[in-house]
Design an enzyme around this catalytic site. Structure first.
Site, PDB file in Angstrom:
ATOM      1  N   ASP A  26      40.967  69.684  56.211  1.00 32.17           N
ATOM      2  CA  ASP A  26      40.083  70.253  57.229  1.00 32.17           C
ATOM      3  C   ASP A  26      38.915  70.930  56.563  1.00 32.17           C
ATOM      4  O   ASP A  26      38.616  70.691  55.394  1.00 32.17           O
ATOM      5  CB  ASP A  26      40.854  71.153  58.220  1.00 32.17           C
ATOM      6  CG  ASP A  26      41.681  72.204  57.527  1.00 32.17           C
ATOM      7  OD1 ASP A  26      41.158  72.842  56.595  1.00 32.17           O
ATOM      8  OD2 ASP A  26      42.853  72.380  57.915  1.00 32.17           O
TER       9      ASP A  26
ATOM     10  N   LYS B 241      39.079  71.412  61.649  1.00 30.67           N
ATOM     11  CA  LYS B 241      39.080  72.517  62.604  1.00 30.67           C
ATOM     12  C   LYS B 241      37.866  73.400  62.364  1.00 30.67           C
ATOM     13  O   LYS B 241      37.551  73.740  61.238  1.00 30.67           O
ATOM     14  CB  LYS B 241      40.318  73.374  62.407  1.00 30.67           C
ATOM     15  CG  LYS B 241      41.598  72.732  62.795  1.00 30.67           C
ATOM     16  CD  LYS B 241      42.692  73.738  62.563  1.00 30.67           C
ATOM     17  CE  LYS B 241      44.036  73.195  62.967  1.00 30.67           C
ATOM     18  NZ  LYS B 241      45.076  74.202  62.801  1.00 30.67           N
TER      19      LYS B 241
END
Ligand SMILES: C[S@@+](CC[C@H](N)C(=O)[O-])C[C@H]1O[C@@H](n2cnc3c(N)ncnc32)[C@H](O)[C@@H]1O
Length: 456
Positions: A245, A267
């Site tokens: 991420d 994210k």
């Protein structure tokens, strides 16, 4: 200009090799030959302890005398030997060695062995004079089980310079195990299995014929490529699939092989393009295809990183999982800004809390802490105004120093210092954005003397 060497790997299993000499050099050579399955005949009047051990274990045979003409081609001649080839042949069995190593310590004997080997067309490795050998052994190392180099043999030849060969061999092995060389095993994966697995998340895997891979939850550290652990780096280099991420050492992703599948579940605060449930599923699905999956996470996987949930999901689905701790931003990002979270005489403890869920969680975390404890808040920018006001309302002095450290350990690292009373206003004025670590406490004042400590 001399001709280059011709590297070759020999299958010595069950083949006769003669080692002439009984000292430590001969012992090292013999150990390697025995490991390769060779049938080793030692010729030496005395043998050292290591060779004696191999002898008593039945791994070698020993002709207990000086080297005699014919020893390379005749086997089982016993101790007497014979100079007369006809008599020798009668005494022994004609079975030329495939290879000879000579390490007697006497150049004249080594030269005699080499010359007889040459005449009999047997490759000869001379310990005393590589340049006069017809063959020489490279510096060899085999990757240990469980490391990135498992299954690899590293062999380095340096034109007869054994020290150089050894140094290069060790450097290659260290780079393999350290993960800076992206060498990994290619596995065969059954086609169509991913699709089947997508609809099969409910129960533990009952099908014993399925290949079960492995998931490693790797803490990548706060962002710098060299703040990941050696173990994490090695697992990354061996990975078939990397689930990553926005946090952590993203620069390392450019070092992995083109055939490695990198899944960005990217994210960002308030925006989760891939849900945690889906991330958990991805890990299990790919592992069930027999793949080595690395879940690369920022900081430490088990510090406000949902690594525990991912590990539980793997365990519940029968997928082998391991965690590799990482350097958490909670401690390392303040450090980058010259703020030790504890300092003798100022703060003897610290509390780490997520500020994401609201001020009451921060207050609950700080409630039982010592009055001088440093408060470290992750995910603390969005609700900074609310959190700072709640801390003052709960009794923390309004002039308590506060540091907002953005993007620690990256080239964009920036620190804004303020107080609880002015934190919200100053953060807006400076345009502070996540990811940032909020530090509350007197230790912040040490930054004035230390400055940034994150190096170049
Ligand atoms: C979901 S938490 C993950 C924490 C992570 N597991 C760890 O141990 O560092 C994300 C928060 O960590 C902090 N963070 C992580 N890396 C950071 C960095 N390089 N600079 C500043 N803050 C960082 C920020 O507060 C960010 O909002």
């Amino acid at each position: 200009m001399s001709s280059p060497d011709y590297p070759l790997t020999l299958d010595l299993a069950g083949r006769r090799v003669v080692v002439v000499g009984g000292g430590p050099v001969a012992a090292r050579r013999t150990a390697g030959l025995v490991e390769a399955g060779a049938e080793v005949d030692l010729v030496a009047p005395f043998i050292c302890e290591d060779l004696a051990e191999l002898l008593s274990a039945g791994r070698v045979t020993w002709v207990e005398r000086e080297f005699l003409t014919g020893d390379l081609t005749l086997k089982d001649r016993g101790a007497s030997g014979a100079d007369d080839p006809a008599q020798s042949r009668a005494e022994g069995v004609f079975e030329p060695a495939w290879l000879v190593h000579t390490a007697t310590g006497d150049p004249l004997v080594d030269a005699q062995v080499a010359s007889e080997a040459e005449a009999a067309r047997i490759w000869c490795v001379r310990a005393d004079a590589a340049q006069d050998s017809s063959a020489w052994t490279p510096a060899v190392a085999r990757g240990a089980a469980g490391t990135a180099s498992e299954g690899l043999t590293v062999a380095v030849s340096a034109g007869g310079d054994p020290r150089r060969a050894t140094a290069v061999r060790d450097a290659v092995l260290a780079a393999l195990d350290g993960g800076t060389l992206p060498v990994r095993r290619v596995r065969r994966v059954r086609r169509g299995a991913l699709e089947r697995d997508a609809s099969d998340q409910g129960a533990p895997d009952q099908d014993a014929t399925r290949p079960v891979g492995h998931v490693a939850l790797v803490g990548g550290g706060p962002g710098a490529d060299d703040l990941i652990t050696v173990r994490g780096r090695a697992l990354l280099a061996a990975a078939d699939v990397i689930v990553t991420d926005r946090l952590g050492p993203r620069g390392l992703l450019s070092t992995v092989g083109a055939d490695v599948e990198v899944i960005d579940v990217g994210k960002t605060p308030g925006n989760h393009p891939v849900s945690q449930t889906r991330i958990n599923e991805l890990l299990v699905q790919h592992a069930r295809l027999g793949k080595r999956v690395v879940r690369l996470k920022g900081g430490d996987p088990f510090v406000l990183g949902r690594g525990g949930e991912e590990a539980l999901h793997c365990v519940e689905h029968g997928v082998p999982v391991e965690v590799v701790p990482g350097v958490t931003s909670a401690v390392s990002v303040p450090a980058a800004a010259g703020i030790p979270v504890t300092h003798r005489g100022i703060a003897a403890s610290f509390v780490v809390a997520s500020a994401h869920e609201g001020a009451e969680h921060v207050l609950a975390a700080a409630a039982d802490a010592a009055p001088d404890a440093t408060l470290v808040l992750l995910m603390g920018i969005t609700r900074l105004a609310e959190t700072a006001a709640a801390l003052v309302a709960a009794g923390r002095p309004a002039d308590t120093p506060v540091a907002l450290v953005e993007r620690g350990w990256t080239p964009e690292q920036r620190t804004t210092t303020t107080t609880l009373a002015h934190a919200a206003r100053d953060a807006v004025a400076a345009g502070v954005r996540a990811p940032a670590v909020v530090v509350v406490g007197q230790v912040v004042s040490l930054r004035e003397r230390l400055g940034d400590l994150s190096g170049e």
